[in-house]
Design a protein around this motif. Structure first.
Motif, mmCIF file in Angstrom:
data_model
loop_
_atom_site.group_PDB
_atom_site.id
_atom_site.type_symbol
_atom_site.label_atom_id
_atom_site.label_comp_id
_atom_site.label_asym_id
_atom_site.label_seq_id
_atom_site.Cartn_x
_atom_site.Cartn_y
_atom_site.Cartn_z
ATOM 1 N N ALA A 77 44.243 -10.962 -21.591
ATOM 2 C CA ALA A 77 44.450 -12.402 -21.383
ATOM 3 C C ALA A 77 44.484 -13.141 -22.720
ATOM 4 C CB ALA A 77 43.345 -12.963 -20.488
ATOM 5 N N ALA A 78 43.640 -12.719 -23.663
ATOM 6 C CA ALA A 78 43.622 -13.351 -24.983
ATOM 7 C C ALA A 78 44.943 -13.108 -25.714
ATOM 8 C CB ALA A 78 42.453 -12.824 -25.811
ATOM 9 N N GLN A 79 45.462 -11.901 -25.623
ATOM 10 C CA GLN A 79 46.754 -11.598 -26.262
ATOM 11 C C GLN A 79 47.849 -12.494 -25.680
ATOM 12 O OE1 GLN A 79 46.965 -9.982 -28.935
ATOM 13 N NE2 GLN A 79 46.190 -7.893 -28.842
ATOM 14 N N LYS A 80 47.866 -12.614 -24.365
ATOM 15 C CA LYS A 80 48.874 -13.441 -23.699
ATOM 16 C C LYS A 80 48.748 -14.900 -24.128
ATOM 17 C CE LYS A 80 50.575 -14.719 -19.133
ATOM 18 N NZ LYS A 80 50.396 -14.601 -17.692
ATOM 19 N N TYR A 81 47.533 -15.402 -24.170
ATOM 20 C CA TYR A 81 47.291 -16.793 -24.559
ATOM 21 C C TYR A 81 47.766 -17.056 -25.986
ATOM 22 C CZ TYR A 81 44.850 -21.057 -25.855
ATOM 23 O OH TYR A 81 44.554 -22.315 -26.314
ATOM 24 N N ILE A 82 47.401 -16.173 -26.902
ATOM 25 C CA ILE A 82 47.791 -16.344 -28.311
ATOM 26 C C ILE A 82 49.304 -16.277 -28.453
ATOM 27 C CG2 ILE A 82 47.657 -15.318 -30.621
ATOM 28 C CD1 ILE A 82 44.763 -14.397 -29.748
ATOM 29 N N LYS A 83 49.924 -15.337 -27.759
ATOM 30 C CA LYS A 83 51.387 -15.212 -27.807
ATOM 31 C C LYS A 83 52.052 -16.520 -27.360
ATOM 32 C CE LYS A 83 55.280 -12.751 -25.812
ATOM 33 N NZ LYS A 83 55.742 -11.691 -24.927
ATOM 34 N N GLU A 84 51.601 -17.054 -26.230
ATOM 35 C CA GLU A 84 52.184 -18.289 -25.691
ATOM 36 C C GLU A 84 51.864 -19.498 -26.573
ATOM 37 O OE1 GLU A 84 50.743 -18.520 -21.675
ATOM 38 O OE2 GLU A 84 51.922 -16.784 -21.033
ATOM 39 N N LYS A 85 50.619 -19.611 -26.995
ATOM 40 C CA LYS A 85 50.178 -20.763 -27.783
ATOM 41 C C LYS A 85 50.911 -20.846 -29.123
ATOM 42 C CE LYS A 85 47.068 -24.088 -28.362
ATOM 43 N NZ LYS A 85 47.113 -25.312 -27.606
ATOM 44 N N GLU A 86 51.149 -19.692 -29.730
ATOM 45 C CA GLU A 86 51.787 -19.645 -31.044
ATOM 46 C C GLU A 86 53.299 -19.419 -30.977
ATOM 47 O OE1 GLU A 86 50.181 -20.381 -33.871
ATOM 48 O OE2 GLU A 86 48.373 -20.714 -32.673
ATOM 49 N N GLY A 87 53.822 -19.221 -29.776
ATOM 50 C CA GLY A 87 55.266 -18.997 -29.617
ATOM 51 C C GLY A 87 55.748 -17.723 -30.279
ATOM 52 N N LEU A 88 54.994 -16.651 -30.127
ATOM 53 C CA LEU A 88 55.311 -15.381 -30.795
ATOM 54 C C LEU A 88 56.108 -14.460 -29.883
ATOM 55 C CD1 LEU A 88 51.785 -14.880 -32.386
ATOM 56 C CD2 LEU A 88 53.838 -15.792 -33.499
ATOM 57 N N ASP A 89 56.813 -13.509 -30.506
ATOM 58 C CA ASP A 89 57.639 -12.561 -29.753
ATOM 59 C C ASP A 89 56.878 -11.303 -29.339
ATOM 60 O OD1 ASP A 89 59.894 -14.195 -29.935
ATOM 61 O OD2 ASP A 89 60.472 -13.321 -31.862
ATOM 62 N N THR A 90 55.849 -10.961 -30.055
ATOM 63 C CA THR A 90 55.139 -9.713 -29.800
ATOM 64 C C THR A 90 54.124 -9.871 -28.665
ATOM 65 O OG1 THR A 90 53.756 -7.983 -30.786
ATOM 66 C CG2 THR A 90 53.429 -10.218 -31.601
ATOM 67 N N ASP A 91 53.924 -8.793 -27.920
ATOM 68 C CA ASP A 91 52.949 -8.815 -26.823
ATOM 69 C C ASP A 91 51.513 -8.658 -27.312
ATOM 70 O OD1 ASP A 91 54.846 -9.218 -24.865
ATOM 71 O OD2 ASP A 91 55.166 -7.071 -24.549
ATOM 72 N N LYS A 92 51.335 -8.152 -28.528
ATOM 73 C CA LYS A 92 49.999 -7.977 -29.110
ATOM 74 C C LYS A 92 49.966 -8.660 -30.475
ATOM 75 C CE LYS A 92 49.465 -3.511 -26.895
ATOM 76 N NZ LYS A 92 49.381 -2.078 -27.147
ATOM 77 N N PRO A 93 49.830 -9.973 -30.488
ATOM 78 C CA PRO A 93 49.877 -10.696 -31.756
ATOM 79 C C PRO A 93 48.644 -10.517 -32.645
ATOM 80 C CG PRO A 93 49.462 -12.213 -29.959
ATOM 81 C CD PRO A 93 49.731 -10.876 -29.344
ATOM 82 N N VAL A 94 47.548 -10.045 -32.090
ATOM 83 C CA VAL A 94 46.331 -9.847 -32.890
ATOM 84 C C VAL A 94 45.760 -8.457 -32.634
ATOM 85 C CG1 VAL A 94 45.726 -12.295 -32.953
ATOM 86 C CG2 VAL A 94 44.819 -10.869 -31.140
ATOM 87 N N PHE A 95 44.991 -7.975 -33.600
ATOM 88 C CA PHE A 95 44.261 -6.726 -33.450
ATOM 89 C C PHE A 95 42.805 -7.065 -33.147
ATOM 90 C CE2 PHE A 95 47.524 -5.578 -36.708
ATOM 91 C CZ PHE A 95 48.294 -4.785 -35.867
#
Length: 86
Positions: free
Chosen positions: A12-30
């Motif tokens: 859920a955190a990955q999804k939130y960060i992706k949407e909030k930051e408008g990123l293309d990757t499904d795993k924007p953070v490690f």
């Protein structure tokens, strides 16, 4: 361990960060998983699938190490008493 891993929170955190930051990757953070001791293999697999790249298992490691040291000291107590300070 006393920590209960809930891998879905990581997804859920990955999804939130992706949407909030408008990123293309499904795993924007490690993620670093603190409290891995006692987690099931299935929960660990799920956590990795959600971006965990490092897992701390120190509690299990400490207990394993301590058990070996304790057994050695118990078995060799008298010998060790003669060696200390020599």
């Amino acid at each position: 361990g006393n920590v209960q891993l809930e891998p879905e929170i990581l997804g859920a955190a990955q999804k939130y960060i992706k949407e909030k930051e408008g990123l293309d990757t499904d795993k924007p953070v490690f993620f670093v998983f603190h409290g891995g001791s006692g987690s099931s293999a299935e929960d660990i697999r799920k956590a990795i699938s959600y971006g965990v790249i490092k897992m701390n298992i120190d509690t299990d490691t400490q207990w394993s190490y301590w058990e070996g040291v304790k057994e050695y000291i118990t078995k060799n107590h008298d010998y060790l008493q003669g060696q200390i300070g020599n």
